[in-house]
Write a protein that holds these residues in place. Sequence first.
Motif, PDB file in Angstrom:
ATOM      1  N   THR A 180     -10.428  10.701  15.696  1.00 43.63           N
ATOM      2  CA  THR A 180      -9.489   9.588  15.783  1.00 43.63           C
ATOM      3  C   THR A 180      -8.612   9.748  17.021  1.00 43.63           C
ATOM      4  O   THR A 180      -8.419  10.860  17.517  1.00 43.63           O
ATOM      5  CB  THR A 180      -8.621   9.502  14.508  1.00 43.63           C
ATOM      6  OG1 THR A 180      -7.796   8.344  14.587  1.00 43.63           O
ATOM      7  CG2 THR A 180      -7.746  10.716  14.320  1.00 43.63           C
TER       8      THR A 180
ATOM      9  N   THR B 224     -12.896   6.592  15.767  1.00 45.00           N
ATOM     10  CA  THR B 224     -12.093   5.481  15.271  1.00 45.00           C
ATOM     11  C   THR B 224     -10.739   5.505  15.966  1.00 45.00           C
ATOM     12  O   THR B 224     -10.286   6.562  16.419  1.00 45.00           O
ATOM     13  CB  THR B 224     -11.906   5.552  13.739  1.00 45.00           C
ATOM     14  OG1 THR B 224     -11.248   4.369  13.288  1.00 45.00           O
ATOM     15  CG2 THR B 224     -11.082   6.757  13.319  1.00 45.00           C
TER      16      THR B 224
ATOM     17  N   LEU C 285     -10.014   2.184   8.601  1.00 39.75           N
ATOM     18  CA  LEU C 285     -11.394   2.447   8.176  1.00 39.75           C
ATOM     19  C   LEU C 285     -11.761   1.680   6.908  1.00 39.75           C
ATOM     20  O   LEU C 285     -10.892   1.369   6.089  1.00 39.75           O
ATOM     21  CB  LEU C 285     -11.587   3.946   7.936  1.00 39.75           C
ATOM     22  CG  LEU C 285     -11.486   4.826   9.180  1.00 39.75           C
ATOM     23  CD1 LEU C 285     -11.477   6.298   8.794  1.00 39.75           C
ATOM     24  CD2 LEU C 285     -12.629   4.534  10.125  1.00 39.75           C
TER      25      LEU C 285
ATOM     26  N   ILE D 294     -11.899  14.345   9.270  1.00 44.54           N
ATOM     27  CA  ILE D 294     -11.245  13.490  10.262  1.00 44.54           C
ATOM     28  C   ILE D 294     -10.129  14.262  10.959  1.00 44.54           C
ATOM     29  O   ILE D 294      -9.237  14.816  10.312  1.00 44.54           O
ATOM     30  CB  ILE D 294     -10.658  12.220   9.612  1.00 44.54           C
ATOM     31  CG1 ILE D 294     -11.752  11.445   8.875  1.00 44.54           C
ATOM     32  CG2 ILE D 294      -9.996  11.345  10.677  1.00 44.54           C
ATOM     33  CD1 ILE D 294     -11.259  10.243   8.112  1.00 44.54           C
TER      34      ILE D 294
ATOM     35  N   GLU E 267     -18.761  10.147  14.670  1.00 47.01           N
ATOM     36  CA  GLU E 267     -18.187   8.804  14.809  1.00 47.01           C
ATOM     37  C   GLU E 267     -16.805   8.917  15.420  1.00 47.01           C
ATOM     38  O   GLU E 267     -16.212   9.995  15.441  1.00 47.01           O
ATOM     39  CB  GLU E 267     -18.042   8.130  13.434  1.00 47.01           C
ATOM     40  CG  GLU E 267     -19.338   7.866  12.703  1.00 47.01           C
ATOM     41  CD  GLU E 267     -19.079   7.172  11.374  1.00 47.01           C
ATOM     42  OE1 GLU E 267     -18.562   6.036  11.401  1.00 47.01           O
ATOM     43  OE2 GLU E 267     -19.379   7.775  10.334  1.00 47.01           O
TER      44      GLU E 267
ATOM     45  N   HIS F 207     -19.754  15.838   8.248  1.00 49.22           N
ATOM     46  CA  HIS F 207     -19.791  14.647   9.084  1.00 49.22           C
ATOM     47  C   HIS F 207     -18.408  14.534   9.722  1.00 49.22           C
ATOM     48  O   HIS F 207     -17.393  14.652   9.030  1.00 49.22           O
ATOM     49  CB  HIS F 207     -20.096  13.417   8.231  1.00 49.22           C
ATOM     50  CG  HIS F 207     -20.347  12.195   9.044  1.00 49.22           C
ATOM     51  ND1 HIS F 207     -21.586  11.891   9.571  1.00 49.22           N
ATOM     52  CD2 HIS F 207     -19.513  11.204   9.441  1.00 49.22           C
ATOM     53  CE1 HIS F 207     -21.503  10.764  10.245  1.00 49.22           C
ATOM     54  NE2 HIS F 207     -20.249  10.330  10.183  1.00 49.22           N
ATOM     55  N   THR F 208     -18.356  14.317  11.027  1.00 43.37           N
ATOM     56  CA  THR F 208     -17.062  14.336  11.718  1.00 43.37           C
ATOM     57  C   THR F 208     -16.697  12.985  12.300  1.00 43.37           C
ATOM     58  O   THR F 208     -17.540  12.252  12.796  1.00 43.37           O
ATOM     59  CB  THR F 208     -17.068  15.393  12.845  1.00 43.37           C
ATOM     60  OG1 THR F 208     -18.156  15.138  13.727  1.00 43.37           O
ATOM     61  CG2 THR F 208     -17.183  16.798  12.276  1.00 43.37           C
ATOM     62  N   LEU F 209     -15.412  12.711  12.235  1.00 43.14           N
ATOM     63  CA  LEU F 209     -14.858  11.476  12.772  1.00 43.14           C
ATOM     64  C   LEU F 209     -13.635  11.839  13.605  1.00 43.14           C
ATOM     65  O   LEU F 209     -12.691  12.436  13.093  1.00 43.14           O
ATOM     66  CB  LEU F 209     -14.483  10.548  11.613  1.00 43.14           C
ATOM     67  CG  LEU F 209     -14.279   9.077  11.976  1.00 43.14           C
ATOM     68  CD1 LEU F 209     -14.535   8.211  10.765  1.00 43.14           C
ATOM     69  CD2 LEU F 209     -12.922   8.818  12.526  1.00 43.14           C
TER      70      LEU F 209
ATOM     71  N   LEU G 177     -16.503  14.117   4.614  1.00 41.07           N
ATOM     72  CA  LEU G 177     -16.130  13.552   5.906  1.00 41.07           C
ATOM     73  C   LEU G 177     -14.899  14.297   6.391  1.00 41.07           C
ATOM     74  O   LEU G 177     -13.926  14.436   5.651  1.00 41.07           O
ATOM     75  CB  LEU G 177     -15.805  12.058   5.745  1.00 41.07           C
ATOM     76  CG  LEU G 177     -15.240  11.330   6.954  1.00 41.07           C
ATOM     77  CD1 LEU G 177     -16.233  11.323   8.109  1.00 41.07           C
ATOM     78  CD2 LEU G 177     -14.850   9.903   6.566  1.00 41.07           C
TER      79      LEU G 177
END
Length: 164
Positions: A135, A12, A18, A114, A10, A131-133, A112
């Motif tokens: 930014t 952001t 968030l 980030i 994902e 799970h990677t986010l 998660l």
Amino acid sequence: MFTKQLYPDEVTASVYGLNWERLSVQYRGVIFDIDNTLVPHGAPADEKAIRLFQRLHDLGMKTLLVSNNKEARVSSFAAPLKTDYVYKAGKPKKAGYERAVEKLGLKPEHILFIGDQVFTDIWGANRAGMHTLLTEPVDPSTDEIQIVVKRWFEKPFRKAFAIR
């Protein structure tokens, strides 16, 4: 296969916008990079970051920082956030991420991660099974020269997700 590891799950604009209530249902823990993920490069933990970590703790989430910085930088940043950390993590090597997973006491799929950099944060966390986010950087003008160079190479990956 290698290339897939460079793409986040994902994206952001900012960690501060968030929906943490939703994320706390999906993930029991969250690991953050520090510089240009939470604050500009080299800045101390600010009130915004302190409030975020308090909110996460109130939601029952475990938190941790993973950084390639030296312990003095990371420990002084972590203290007001009341969170643990891994310093000199050697990102993107898996070892630093694995230490973080062990410290949290969670399975990687319940975490998660980030960060603001594709070739360190995202690549390493993907390889570790989190799970990677990705930014956007808080303030890219504060990046050190080696990060400026890396950001040039990450442009195609960011473009694929419509972020700068």
